[in-house]
Scaffold this motif. Structure first.
Motif, PDB file in Angstrom:
ATOM      1  N   TYR A  10       6.130   7.769  17.520  1.00  0.00           N
ATOM      2  CA  TYR A  10       6.404   7.670  16.069  1.00  0.00           C
ATOM      3  C   TYR A  10       7.603   8.553  15.719  1.00  0.00           C
ATOM      4  O   TYR A  10       8.521   8.118  15.015  1.00  0.00           O
TER       5      TYR A  10
ATOM      6  N   TYR B  44      10.516  11.310   4.195  1.00  0.00           N
ATOM      7  CA  TYR B  44       9.376  11.866   3.452  1.00  0.00           C
ATOM      8  C   TYR B  44       8.719  12.976   4.257  1.00  0.00           C
ATOM      9  O   TYR B  44       8.640  12.927   5.480  1.00  0.00           O
TER      10      TYR B  44
ATOM     11  N   ASP C 281       4.667  -7.922   3.119  1.00  0.00           N
ATOM     12  CA  ASP C 281       3.636  -7.123   3.788  1.00  0.00           C
ATOM     13  C   ASP C 281       2.660  -8.066   4.496  1.00  0.00           C
ATOM     14  O   ASP C 281       2.549  -9.239   4.135  1.00  0.00           O
TER      15      ASP C 281
ATOM     16  N   ASN D  83      10.561  -0.022   4.359  1.00  0.00           N
ATOM     17  CA  ASN D  83       9.525   1.002   4.259  1.00  0.00           C
ATOM     18  C   ASN D  83       8.359   0.772   5.228  1.00  0.00           C
ATOM     19  O   ASN D  83       7.672   1.722   5.597  1.00  0.00           O
TER      20      ASN D  83
ATOM     21  N   CYS E  16       4.144 -11.435   5.110  1.00  0.00           N
ATOM     22  CA  CYS E  16       5.243 -11.391   6.068  1.00  0.00           C
ATOM     23  C   CYS E  16       5.027 -10.259   7.062  1.00  0.00           C
ATOM     24  O   CYS E  16       4.871  -9.105   6.669  1.00  0.00           O
ATOM     25  N   ASP E  17       5.007 -10.626   8.333  1.00  0.00           N
ATOM     26  CA  ASP E  17       5.014  -9.599   9.376  1.00  0.00           C
ATOM     27  C   ASP E  17       6.489  -9.328   9.695  1.00  0.00           C
ATOM     28  O   ASP E  17       7.171 -10.195  10.259  1.00  0.00           O
ATOM     29  N   VAL E  18       6.958  -8.144   9.322  1.00  0.00           N
ATOM     30  CA  VAL E  18       8.400  -7.862   9.468  1.00  0.00           C
ATOM     31  C   VAL E  18       8.860  -7.867  10.920  1.00  0.00           C
ATOM     32  O   VAL E  18      10.053  -7.968  11.187  1.00  0.00           O
TER      33      VAL E  18
ATOM     34  N   ASN F   2       0.845  -1.207   0.000  1.00  0.00           N
ATOM     35  CA  ASN F   2       0.000   0.000   0.000  1.00  0.00           C
ATOM     36  C   ASN F   2       0.873   1.247   0.000  1.00  0.00           C
ATOM     37  O   ASN F   2       2.081   1.174   0.240  1.00  0.00           O
TER      38      ASN F   2
ATOM     39  N   THR G 205      -1.462   9.089   2.365  1.00  0.00           N
ATOM     40  CA  THR G 205      -1.604   7.630   2.519  1.00  0.00           C
ATOM     41  C   THR G 205      -2.461   7.345   3.752  1.00  0.00           C
ATOM     42  O   THR G 205      -2.786   8.253   4.521  1.00  0.00           O
TER      43      THR G 205
ATOM     44  N   ILE H 248       3.115   4.515  -0.139  1.00  0.00           N
ATOM     45  CA  ILE H 248       4.371   4.858  -0.828  1.00  0.00           C
ATOM     46  C   ILE H 248       5.107   3.574  -1.241  1.00  0.00           C
ATOM     47  O   ILE H 248       5.725   3.519  -2.313  1.00  0.00           O
TER      48      ILE H 248
ATOM     49  N   THR I  48       2.504  12.939   3.216  1.00  0.00           N
ATOM     50  CA  THR I  48       2.161  12.224   1.987  1.00  0.00           C
ATOM     51  C   THR I  48       0.789  11.592   2.149  1.00  0.00           C
ATOM     52  O   THR I  48       0.459  11.069   3.225  1.00  0.00           O
TER      53      THR I  48
ATOM     54  N   ALA J 284       5.921   0.612   8.179  1.00  0.00           N
ATOM     55  CA  ALA J 284       5.833   1.347   9.451  1.00  0.00           C
ATOM     56  C   ALA J 284       4.368   1.552   9.802  1.00  0.00           C
ATOM     57  O   ALA J 284       3.485   1.431   8.939  1.00  0.00           O
TER      58      ALA J 284
ATOM     59  N   LYS K   8      11.353   7.395  14.151  1.00  0.00           N
ATOM     60  CA  LYS K   8      11.926   7.876  12.887  1.00  0.00           C
ATOM     61  C   LYS K   8      13.305   8.510  13.124  1.00  0.00           C
ATOM     62  O   LYS K   8      14.169   8.469  12.245  1.00  0.00           O
TER      63      LYS K   8
HETATM   64  N1  LIG Z   1       2.569   9.143   4.709  1.00  0.00           N
HETATM   65  C1  LIG Z   1       3.385  10.068   5.198  1.00  0.00           C
HETATM   66  O1  LIG Z   1       3.045  11.247   5.343  1.00  0.00           O
HETATM   67  C2  LIG Z   1       4.781   9.703   5.561  1.00  0.00           C
HETATM   68  C3  LIG Z   1       5.666  10.747   5.885  1.00  0.00           C
HETATM   69  C4  LIG Z   1       6.953  10.434   6.262  1.00  0.00           C
HETATM   70  C5  LIG Z   1       7.376   9.124   6.283  1.00  0.00           C
HETATM   71  N2  LIG Z   1       6.499   8.128   5.971  1.00  0.00           N
HETATM   72  C6  LIG Z   1       7.016   6.764   6.016  1.00  0.00           C
HETATM   73  O2  LIG Z   1       6.857   6.160   4.740  1.00  0.00           O
HETATM   74  C7  LIG Z   1       6.726   4.753   4.901  1.00  0.00           C
HETATM   75  C8  LIG Z   1       5.502   4.276   4.150  1.00  0.00           C
HETATM   76  O3  LIG Z   1       4.360   4.818   4.794  1.00  0.00           O
HETATM   77  P1  LIG Z   1       2.966   5.035   4.064  1.00  0.00           P
HETATM   78  O4  LIG Z   1       2.541   6.407   4.383  1.00  0.00           O
HETATM   79  O5  LIG Z   1       3.016   4.571   2.688  1.00  0.00           O
HETATM   80  O6  LIG Z   1       2.070   4.053   4.977  1.00  0.00           O
HETATM   81  P2  LIG Z   1       0.894   3.060   4.607  1.00  0.00           P
HETATM   82  O7  LIG Z   1       0.173   2.824   5.890  1.00  0.00           O
HETATM   83  O8  LIG Z   1       0.134   3.523   3.429  1.00  0.00           O
HETATM   84  O9  LIG Z   1       1.690   1.735   4.192  1.00  0.00           O
HETATM   85  C9  LIG Z   1       2.427   0.998   5.129  1.00  0.00           C
HETATM   86  C10 LIG Z   1       2.482  -0.455   4.686  1.00  0.00           C
HETATM   87  O10 LIG Z   1       3.213  -1.179   5.686  1.00  0.00           O
HETATM   88  C11 LIG Z   1       2.522  -2.389   5.918  1.00  0.00           C
HETATM   89  N3  LIG Z   1       2.847  -2.899   7.246  1.00  0.00           N
HETATM   90  C12 LIG Z   1       2.475  -2.390   8.445  1.00  0.00           C
HETATM   91  N4  LIG Z   1       2.910  -3.185   9.425  1.00  0.00           N
HETATM   92  C13 LIG Z   1       3.594  -4.194   8.846  1.00  0.00           C
HETATM   93  C14 LIG Z   1       4.278  -5.327   9.344  1.00  0.00           C
HETATM   94  N5  LIG Z   1       4.318  -5.610  10.653  1.00  0.00           N
HETATM   95  N6  LIG Z   1       4.875  -6.157   8.455  1.00  0.00           N
HETATM   96  C15 LIG Z   1       4.808  -5.916   7.126  1.00  0.00           C
HETATM   97  N7  LIG Z   1       4.149  -4.878   6.603  1.00  0.00           N
HETATM   98  C16 LIG Z   1       3.562  -4.020   7.454  1.00  0.00           C
HETATM   99  C17 LIG Z   1       1.056  -2.033   5.770  1.00  0.00           C
HETATM  100  O11 LIG Z   1       0.246  -3.195   5.575  1.00  0.00           O
HETATM  101  C18 LIG Z   1       1.100  -1.128   4.566  1.00  0.00           C
HETATM  102  O12 LIG Z   1       1.014  -1.861   3.370  1.00  0.00           O
HETATM  103  C19 LIG Z   1       6.695   4.503   6.391  1.00  0.00           C
HETATM  104  O13 LIG Z   1       7.988   4.155   6.844  1.00  0.00           O
HETATM  105  C20 LIG Z   1       6.298   5.837   6.968  1.00  0.00           C
HETATM  106  O14 LIG Z   1       6.714   6.014   8.293  1.00  0.00           O
HETATM  107  C21 LIG Z   1       5.229   8.374   5.607  1.00  0.00           C
END
Ligand SMILES: NC(=O)c1ccc[n+]([C@@H]2O[C@H](COP(=O)([O-])OP(=O)(O)OC[C@H]3O[C@@H](n4cnc5c(N)ncnc54)[C@H](O)[C@@H]3O)[C@@H](O)[C@H]2O)c1
Ligand SMILES: CCCCC[C@H](O)/C=C/[C@H]1C=CC(=O)[C@@H]1CCCCCCC(=O)O
Length: 270
Positions: free
Chosen positions: A157, A189, A38, A93, A65-67, A16, A194, A18, A192, A95, A161
């Motif tokens: 959080y 980032y 994921d 990625n 996969c649960d990381v 999902n 999401t 980014i 964003t 989180a 980071k």
């Molecule tokens: N969205 C923002 O504004 C933003 C800003 C800065 C940084 N980030 C970082 O970018 C990265 C991506 O975030 P995003 O916004 O796309 O989030 P998102 O919630 O859209 O996607 C996160 C993905 O991680 C997966 N996930 C969660 N727990 C998991 C686990 N235990 N094992 C495997 N997969 C798991 C989820 O199922 C999901 O597919 C993250 O590291 C987030 O911290 C996001």
């Protein structure tokens, strides 16, 4: 400049947001194969099907996969190795941001920090040139949450980071890179669009309305533009470098981080 051509790539949390666009950007730029690790099976299999239909069979594979569970994380790495013989790039990625319970906070630290550290160490072990590897790249995902002291905010959080940024910068330093041949790059980032953003909820409910209104006032970049920024960092980043992808613009901020650490350590170095 590092090329994507023919690379075997792993993206955690790639089902999902980014991560999903990162998978597509690597495939679009001629990666040989991208493995998505994921927990979200519905989105993961859907994305696998969509990208294999668009770019060709076998380009992408979803691994449930649960990381945060070592056996699942290392098991998925080993399956990718068995199928493709090598791993060239790992994007850590995955989180979460929800910290509205003690149990949730423990899980957040496990996923955002511990799992990222485990994955980084496993990737270095596989790819290091001073053992049996041929080098590679790890990109660890941090945030503007590590660059500024947000208050009120999702404090844990933000702390996770910062941990990602400092861990990745230290392990990515030239002194260690020159032994391992494995680049470690950090991408921060900005806000964003999401599913993670609406889930920024603190355990202290009294500050959640202010957090929400701060977040609602922000302009969000698209997940696709964030992923395109990640690709630029991959192509141009030296080990130990830090990149900001904010409002769809990519800036290398390594020298800012270095200056900040020079200031933070000025009373005990020389
Ligand atoms: N969205 C923002 O504004 C933003 C800003 C800065 C940084 N980030 C970082 O970018 C990265 C991506 O975030 P995003 O916004 O796309 O989030 P998102 O919630 O859209 O996607 C996160 C993905 O991680 C997966 N996930 C969660 N727990 C998991 C686990 N235990 N094992 C495997 N997969 C798991 C989820 O199922 C999901 O597919 C993250 O590291 C987030 O911290 C996001
Ligand atoms: C003043 C508020 C600015 C941030 C609003 C924005 O939509 C949120 C972006 C976050 C989403 C994921 C992050 O890492 C990003 C950074 C989060 C850092 C701090 C969270 C802010 C808060 O909780 O109030």
């Amino acid at each position: 400049m590092s090329e994507v051509n023919d690379k075997i790539v792993i993206v955690t949390g790639g089902a999902n947001g980014i991560g999903a666009f990162s998978v597509e950007v690597f495939i679009e730029n001629q990666a040989k194969h991208v493995a998505i690790l994921d927990i979200d099976t519905i989105s993961g299999f859907k994305l696998e099907k969509h990208l294999n239909t668009t770019y060709g069979d076998g380009k992408v594979k979803f691994y449930k996969c649960d990381v945060s569970i070592d056996d699942q994380l290392f098991g998925a790495f080993n399956k990718v190795l068995d199928s493709h013989g090598y791993i060239d790039v790992v994007v850590n990625n995955a989180a979460v941001s929800l910290e509205n319970s003690l149990e949730g906070i423990r899980r957040l630290v496990d996923i955002n920090v511990t799992a990222l550290v485990m994955s980084t160490l496993k990737a270095i072990e596989i790819m290091r040139v001073d053992k049996t590897g041929k080098g590679g790249t790890i990109i660890n995902i941090s945030s503007i949450a590590a660059l500024k002291q947000f208050c009120p905010s999702v404090f844990v959080y933000c702390g996770t980071k910062s941990a990602v940024l400092q861990f990745s910068n230290c392990i990515g330093k030239q002194e260690y890179f020159s032994k391992t041949g494995v680049r470690v790059i950090t991408v921060c980032y900005g806000p964003t669009d999401t599913d993670l953003v609406p889930l920024m909820i603190n355990i202290d409910d009294s500050i959640n309305p202010e957090i929400r209104s701060n977040i609602d006032a922000q302009k969000l970049q698209t997940a696709e533009s964030a992923a395109r920024g990640l690709l630029e960092a991959y192509k141009n980043g030296a080990s130990g470098s830090t990149w900001l992808v904010f409002d769809s613009k990519v800036t290398e901020i390594t020298s800012n981080i270095d200056r900040a650490y020079d200031i933070m350590s000025e009373n005990f170095t020389k």
